[in-house]
Design a protein around this motif. Structure first.
Motif, PDB file in Angstrom:
ATOM      1  N   VAL A 129      57.432  21.761  65.038  1.00 31.93           N
ATOM      2  CA  VAL A 129      56.652  22.990  64.870  1.00 31.93           C
ATOM      3  C   VAL A 129      57.069  24.011  65.921  1.00 31.93           C
ATOM      4  O   VAL A 129      57.298  25.181  65.611  1.00 31.93           O
ATOM      5  CB  VAL A 129      55.137  22.713  64.935  1.00 31.93           C
ATOM      6  CG1 VAL A 129      54.347  24.012  64.881  1.00 31.93           C
ATOM      7  CG2 VAL A 129      54.709  21.792  63.801  1.00 31.93           C
ATOM      8  N   ASN A 172      60.124  25.841  65.080  1.00 27.50           N
ATOM      9  CA  ASN A 172      60.007  26.779  63.957  1.00 27.50           C
ATOM     10  C   ASN A 172      59.129  27.991  64.268  1.00 27.50           C
ATOM     11  O   ASN A 172      58.921  28.833  63.398  1.00 27.50           O
ATOM     12  CB  ASN A 172      59.462  26.048  62.724  1.00 27.50           C
ATOM     13  CG  ASN A 172      60.486  25.112  62.143  1.00 27.50           C
ATOM     14  OD1 ASN A 172      61.620  25.505  61.895  1.00 27.50           O
ATOM     15  ND2 ASN A 172      60.115  23.861  61.952  1.00 27.50           N
ATOM     16  N   MET A 173      58.611  28.068  65.480  1.00 25.74           N
ATOM     17  CA  MET A 173      57.793  29.213  65.859  1.00 25.74           C
ATOM     18  C   MET A 173      58.696  30.412  66.124  1.00 25.74           C
ATOM     19  O   MET A 173      59.803  30.276  66.633  1.00 25.74           O
ATOM     20  CB  MET A 173      56.944  28.879  67.092  1.00 25.74           C
ATOM     21  CG  MET A 173      55.881  27.833  66.788  1.00 25.74           C
ATOM     22  SD  MET A 173      55.019  27.205  68.248  1.00 25.74           S
ATOM     23  CE  MET A 173      53.887  28.523  68.572  1.00 25.74           C
ATOM     24  N   HIS A 174      58.218  31.591  65.738  1.00 27.62           N
ATOM     25  CA  HIS A 174      58.976  32.831  65.879  1.00 27.62           C
ATOM     26  C   HIS A 174      58.493  33.573  67.119  1.00 27.62           C
ATOM     27  O   HIS A 174      57.315  33.895  67.235  1.00 27.62           O
ATOM     28  CB  HIS A 174      58.788  33.714  64.641  1.00 27.62           C
ATOM     29  CG  HIS A 174      59.089  32.999  63.362  1.00 27.62           C
ATOM     30  ND1 HIS A 174      60.368  32.760  62.926  1.00 27.62           N
ATOM     31  CD2 HIS A 174      58.270  32.443  62.439  1.00 27.62           C
ATOM     32  CE1 HIS A 174      60.336  32.106  61.784  1.00 27.62           C
ATOM     33  NE2 HIS A 174      59.060  31.893  61.467  1.00 27.62           N
ATOM     34  N   SER A 205      50.829  28.965  63.436  1.00 24.36           N
ATOM     35  CA  SER A 205      51.828  29.051  64.503  1.00 24.36           C
ATOM     36  C   SER A 205      53.210  29.412  63.980  1.00 24.36           C
ATOM     37  O   SER A 205      53.956  30.119  64.636  1.00 24.36           O
ATOM     38  CB  SER A 205      51.911  27.738  65.277  1.00 24.36           C
ATOM     39  OG  SER A 205      50.707  27.510  65.985  1.00 24.36           O
ATOM     40  N   VAL A 206      53.559  28.923  62.814  1.00 30.84           N
ATOM     41  CA  VAL A 206      54.884  29.253  62.263  1.00 30.84           C
ATOM     42  C   VAL A 206      54.844  30.454  61.327  1.00 30.84           C
ATOM     43  O   VAL A 206      55.879  31.005  60.996  1.00 30.84           O
ATOM     44  CB  VAL A 206      55.545  28.041  61.552  1.00 30.84           C
ATOM     45  CG1 VAL A 206      55.788  26.921  62.528  1.00 30.84           C
ATOM     46  CG2 VAL A 206      54.726  27.577  60.381  1.00 30.84           C
TER      47      VAL A 206
END
Length: 125
Positions: free
Chosen positions: A75, A78-80, A117-118
């Motif tokens: 996760v 994959n967070m921006h 979050s993503v």
């Protein structure tokens, strides 16, 4: 009074609504702000919409579970992230930057859940 400086001006206009990050439902600011401040006074991330028939919170609801069964590391990857208008991921940072940001992003993940979050861009500026 709205304590979040960037949001203060929005409270001056009526009607004002905030989008619930969990249910993607617009909630009147009068209802949303007290929930936001009581559930997450520091991070300003909370479930704002109360579905019929039950309590809901960012950290205990089954909707908050990781839908793909990914671990926390997946996760986080994959967070921006965004800084000075440039978007990137945690793997784009030097090891020292990753070490510094990982606990901050883990706290955000704990409060917002994996889906939110993503789905959002975290501005580090």
């Amino acid at each position: 009074c709205i304590p979040i400086k960037k949001m203060r001006y929005k409270g001056e206009y009526a009607p004002s609504d905030l989008l619930c990050p969990r249910h993607h439902v617009w909630v009147p600011a009068r209802t949303a702000l007290p929930r936001l401040l009581s559930q997450s006074p520091t991070h300003h991330c909370a479930v704002l919409f109360q579905p019929e028939g039950g309590a809901d919170s960012m950290s205990s609801d089954s909707d908050n579970a990781n839908p793909k069964g990914e671990d926390t590391g997946s996760v986080l990857e994959n967070m921006h992230l965004q800084l000075s208008g440039r978007q990137f991921g945690i793997r784009d940072l030097a090891p020292d930057g990753q070490t510094y940001l990982t606990p901050i992003l883990q706290t955000f993940l704990q409060h917002a859940g994996p889906v939110a979050s993503v789905d959002c861009i975290i501005d580090l500026g």
